[in-house]
Motif scaffolding. Sequence first.
Motif, PDB file in Angstrom:
ATOM      1  N   TRP A 177     -80.601 -38.269  38.494  1.00 30.61           N
ATOM      2  CA  TRP A 177     -81.865 -38.026  37.792  1.00 30.61           C
ATOM      3  C   TRP A 177     -81.716 -38.126  36.279  1.00 30.61           C
ATOM      4  O   TRP A 177     -82.647 -37.784  35.560  1.00 30.61           O
ATOM      5  N   ALA A 178     -80.563 -38.595  35.798  1.00 24.17           N
ATOM      6  CA  ALA A 178     -80.505 -38.999  34.398  1.00 24.17           C
ATOM      7  C   ALA A 178     -81.532 -40.115  34.235  1.00 24.17           C
ATOM      8  O   ALA A 178     -81.628 -41.003  35.093  1.00 24.17           O
ATOM      9  N   PRO A 179     -82.352 -40.106  33.192  1.00 26.04           N
ATOM     10  CA  PRO A 179     -83.474 -41.067  33.117  1.00 26.04           C
ATOM     11  C   PRO A 179     -83.073 -42.517  33.354  1.00 26.04           C
ATOM     12  O   PRO A 179     -83.755 -43.232  34.112  1.00 26.04           O
ATOM     13  N   HIS A 180     -81.973 -42.981  32.732  1.00 26.62           N
ATOM     14  CA  HIS A 180     -81.620 -44.393  32.906  1.00 26.62           C
ATOM     15  C   HIS A 180     -81.137 -44.686  34.313  1.00 26.62           C
ATOM     16  O   HIS A 180     -81.480 -45.730  34.899  1.00 26.62           O
ATOM     17  N   PHE A 181     -80.348 -43.781  34.903  1.00 22.81           N
ATOM     18  CA  PHE A 181     -79.894 -43.994  36.270  1.00 22.81           C
ATOM     19  C   PHE A 181     -81.066 -43.892  37.251  1.00 22.81           C
ATOM     20  O   PHE A 181     -81.141 -44.638  38.228  1.00 22.81           O
ATOM     21  N   SER A 182     -81.958 -42.953  37.010  1.00 19.51           N
ATOM     22  CA  SER A 182     -83.086 -42.771  37.908  1.00 19.51           C
ATOM     23  C   SER A 182     -84.016 -43.977  37.874  1.00 19.51           C
ATOM     24  O   SER A 182     -84.506 -44.431  38.916  1.00 19.51           O
ATOM     25  N   TYR A 183     -84.267 -44.513  36.682  1.00 15.46           N
ATOM     26  CA  TYR A 183     -85.106 -45.715  36.581  1.00 15.46           C
ATOM     27  C   TYR A 183     -84.435 -46.887  37.292  1.00 15.46           C
ATOM     28  O   TYR A 183     -85.088 -47.644  38.021  1.00 15.46           O
ATOM     29  N   ALA A 184     -83.128 -47.030  37.089  1.00 18.38           N
ATOM     30  CA  ALA A 184     -82.394 -48.113  37.759  1.00 18.38           C
ATOM     31  C   ALA A 184     -82.449 -47.945  39.276  1.00 18.38           C
ATOM     32  O   ALA A 184     -82.641 -48.923  40.016  1.00 18.38           O
ATOM     33  N   ARG A 185     -82.288 -46.721  39.732  1.00 21.49           N
ATOM     34  CA  ARG A 185     -82.332 -46.436  41.173  1.00 21.49           C
ATOM     35  C   ARG A 185     -83.685 -46.827  41.763  1.00 21.49           C
ATOM     36  O   ARG A 185     -83.758 -47.450  42.837  1.00 21.49           O
ATOM     37  N   GLN A 186     -84.757 -46.485  41.053  1.00 22.78           N
ATOM     38  CA  GLN A 186     -86.091 -46.823  41.538  1.00 22.78           C
ATOM     39  C   GLN A 186     -86.338 -48.335  41.479  1.00 22.78           C
ATOM     40  O   GLN A 186     -86.993 -48.907  42.363  1.00 22.78           O
ATOM     41  N   ALA A 187     -85.815 -48.993  40.450  1.00 23.07           N
ATOM     42  CA  ALA A 187     -85.986 -50.442  40.353  1.00 23.07           C
ATOM     43  C   ALA A 187     -85.322 -51.154  41.519  1.00 23.07           C
ATOM     44  O   ALA A 187     -85.888 -52.094  42.102  1.00 23.07           O
ATOM     45  N   VAL A 188     -84.121 -50.719  41.871  1.00 24.10           N
ATOM     46  CA  VAL A 188     -83.421 -51.317  43.011  1.00 24.10           C
ATOM     47  C   VAL A 188     -84.152 -50.987  44.303  1.00 24.10           C
ATOM     48  O   VAL A 188     -84.364 -51.860  45.171  1.00 24.10           O
ATOM     49  N   ARG A 189     -84.565 -49.735  44.457  1.00 26.83           N
ATOM     50  CA  ARG A 189     -85.254 -49.305  45.679  1.00 26.83           C
ATOM     51  C   ARG A 189     -86.538 -50.088  45.914  1.00 26.83           C
ATOM     52  O   ARG A 189     -86.870 -50.415  47.064  1.00 26.83           O
ATOM     53  N   GLN A 190     -87.267 -50.401  44.850  1.00 29.60           N
ATOM     54  CA  GLN A 190     -88.530 -51.114  44.992  1.00 29.60           C
ATOM     55  C   GLN A 190     -88.367 -52.628  44.986  1.00 29.60           C
ATOM     56  O   GLN A 190     -89.354 -53.365  44.957  1.00 29.60           O
ATOM     57  N   GLY A 191     -87.126 -53.096  44.996  1.00 31.69           N
ATOM     58  CA  GLY A 191     -86.867 -54.520  45.143  1.00 31.69           C
ATOM     59  C   GLY A 191     -87.105 -55.354  43.909  1.00 31.69           C
ATOM     60  O   GLY A 191     -87.218 -56.587  43.995  1.00 31.69           O
ATOM     61  N   LEU A 192     -87.155 -54.721  42.728  1.00 32.41           N
ATOM     62  CA  LEU A 192     -87.439 -55.474  41.510  1.00 32.41           C
ATOM     63  C   LEU A 192     -86.307 -56.416  41.128  1.00 32.41           C
ATOM     64  O   LEU A 192     -86.522 -57.369  40.370  1.00 32.41           O
ATOM     65  N   LEU A 193     -85.098 -56.125  41.630  1.00 29.77           N
ATOM     66  CA  LEU A 193     -83.941 -56.969  41.295  1.00 29.77           C
ATOM     67  C   LEU A 193     -83.551 -57.881  42.451  1.00 29.77           C
ATOM     68  O   LEU A 193     -82.634 -58.696  42.299  1.00 29.77           O
ATOM     69  N   GLY A 194     -84.212 -57.755  43.583  1.00 28.86           N
ATOM     70  CA  GLY A 194     -83.834 -58.539  44.756  1.00 28.86           C
ATOM     71  C   GLY A 194     -82.542 -58.036  45.361  1.00 28.86           C
ATOM     72  O   GLY A 194     -82.231 -56.839  45.302  1.00 28.86           O
ATOM     73  N   ASP A 195     -81.775 -58.936  45.937  1.00 28.32           N
ATOM     74  CA  ASP A 195     -80.469 -58.572  46.497  1.00 28.32           C
ATOM     75  C   ASP A 195     -79.472 -58.376  45.357  1.00 28.32           C
ATOM     76  O   ASP A 195     -79.367 -59.216  44.460  1.00 28.32           O
ATOM     77  N   ILE A 196     -78.741 -57.269  45.413  1.00 29.60           N
ATOM     78  CA  ILE A 196     -77.809 -56.952  44.329  1.00 29.60           C
ATOM     79  C   ILE A 196     -76.496 -57.709  44.520  1.00 29.60           C
ATOM     80  O   ILE A 196     -75.880 -57.667  45.589  1.00 29.60           O
ATOM     81  N   ASN A 197     -76.084 -58.395  43.462  1.00 24.45           N
ATOM     82  CA  ASN A 197     -74.835 -59.154  43.479  1.00 24.45           C
ATOM     83  C   ASN A 197     -73.685 -58.405  42.808  1.00 24.45           C
ATOM     84  O   ASN A 197     -72.519 -58.610  43.142  1.00 24.45           O
ATOM     85  N   GLY A 198     -74.011 -57.554  41.832  1.00 21.85           N
ATOM     86  CA  GLY A 198     -72.958 -56.867  41.110  1.00 21.85           C
ATOM     87  C   GLY A 198     -73.472 -55.609  40.432  1.00 21.85           C
ATOM     88  O   GLY A 198     -74.614 -55.560  39.972  1.00 21.85           O
ATOM     89  N   VAL A 199     -72.624 -54.586  40.411  1.00 20.17           N
ATOM     90  CA  VAL A 199     -72.899 -53.348  39.691  1.00 20.17           C
ATOM     91  C   VAL A 199     -71.670 -53.043  38.847  1.00 20.17           C
ATOM     92  O   VAL A 199     -70.572 -52.867  39.399  1.00 20.17           O
ATOM     93  N   HIS A 200     -71.842 -52.988  37.537  1.00 21.48           N
ATOM     94  CA  HIS A 200     -70.703 -52.800  36.647  1.00 21.48           C
ATOM     95  C   HIS A 200     -71.028 -51.707  35.627  1.00 21.48           C
ATOM     96  O   HIS A 200     -72.034 -51.790  34.920  1.00 21.48           O
ATOM     97  N   MET A 201     -70.185 -50.693  35.588  1.00 19.34           N
ATOM     98  CA  MET A 201     -70.403 -49.555  34.714  1.00 19.34           C
ATOM     99  C   MET A 201     -69.147 -49.287  33.902  1.00 19.34           C
ATOM    100  O   MET A 201     -68.045 -49.279  34.450  1.00 19.34           O
ATOM    101  N   SER A 202     -69.323 -49.041  32.607  1.00 21.86           N
ATOM    102  CA  SER A 202     -68.178 -48.711  31.762  1.00 21.86           C
ATOM    103  C   SER A 202     -68.565 -47.567  30.836  1.00 21.86           C
ATOM    104  O   SER A 202     -69.688 -47.512  30.330  1.00 21.86           O
ATOM    105  N   VAL A 203     -67.618 -46.651  30.649  1.00 17.97           N
ATOM    106  CA  VAL A 203     -67.860 -45.471  29.824  1.00 17.97           C
ATOM    107  C   VAL A 203     -66.694 -45.329  28.848  1.00 17.97           C
ATOM    108  O   VAL A 203     -65.531 -45.281  29.266  1.00 17.97           O
TER     109      VAL A 203
END
Length: 372
Positions: free
Chosen positions: A159-185
């Motif tokens: 529920w961090a705003p950026h993660f939550s928005y990304a989660r909803q975008a993927v859930r609603q199919g806005l990105l289609g089929d996911i090819n890659g997820v890359h996170m760096s901190v």
Amino acid sequence: MTAEKIRKTVPPPGALELVPAPELPYRPQDPQNYAPGIGLIGCGGITKEHLTAYKAAGYRVVALCDINRENAERRRDEFYPNADVYHDAADLLKRDDIEVVDITTHPAVRPPLIKAALLAGKHVLSQKPFVLDLDEGERLVALAQDCGRELAVNQNGRWAPHFSYARQAVRQGLLGDINGVHMSVHWDHRWTEGTPFAKIKHLILYDYAIHWFDMIQCLLRDQTPLRVFASTTRTKTQTMMPPLGAQVAIEFDHTQASLSFDAATMFGRQDRTYIAGDQGSLYSLGPNEKEQTVTLYNADGVSQPELTGSWFPDGFHGSMGELLRAIEEKRRPIHSAADNLASLSLCFAAIHSAETHQVVIPGEIRRLPIDD
């Protein structure tokens, strides 16, 4: 997808224009007509974030418990002056007016408390990481089902705003089929030196990165992870025991995922997420996990939603709110303990891989050694 369809959906270079961002339900949500008494077991430092969120949301915390009674009294005085204080969790669990308990103790002592709470008829929100043993976690999940109670894990990063928005975008199919997820901190985690956290050998991959393992599992929940390879590195100048550098590669059938952590970054700190799909991509960037700018790319153009809130305390609001809504709606919460075991299996596999320098299949490593 046919080659002709791909050509039609991919715009030529420079053709993307700025468009309004899709409105997605990324903010924490509350139950409609359910306001149970809540008990907090464990009143350590992080519970300030829990109680800040709960008080702002109007949740009814009626009792607090800690083996050090002064900790519970301090939290009571700061947030819920009318709440009762206990030093024995058994006394709190006897109360009929408490329907939900938030258990925030350290993982090694948490499972017996979760079991006792479930047997007492309470719904449970467990602090992360959930358990040190997947088999024990499965037993607790089964017990919750037998008791007719909900057991969720406080993976508040969802529920961090950026993660939550990304989660909803993927859930609603806005990105289609996911090819890659890359996170760096890239940040400085050396504040933990001299604290109990510094005694955790895999502080970065276990205690910290569990949020990122959970996001990968959450974003790719319809896919099965096949293999994990991870490594850790001690920086040249670090004096604390846990390695402060770590990286992870996770292979799926049709998707790749990667995590990179540099926990001794003094200057130019950055937190970055990139999710690539066949119909769009989402990019989030900021100086830390609380300050993020999200950019969404697809055939319609480029958009940047104006997100409100911050991981702390919104993540804690979202986590408890989702549990309460699930109880009210008689469904499993999205951050259920059963769901969280998949995230832990990625974490355990990565740590074993870092120890052995071998590729590991998620789920094969059932237990995280405490004294590694």
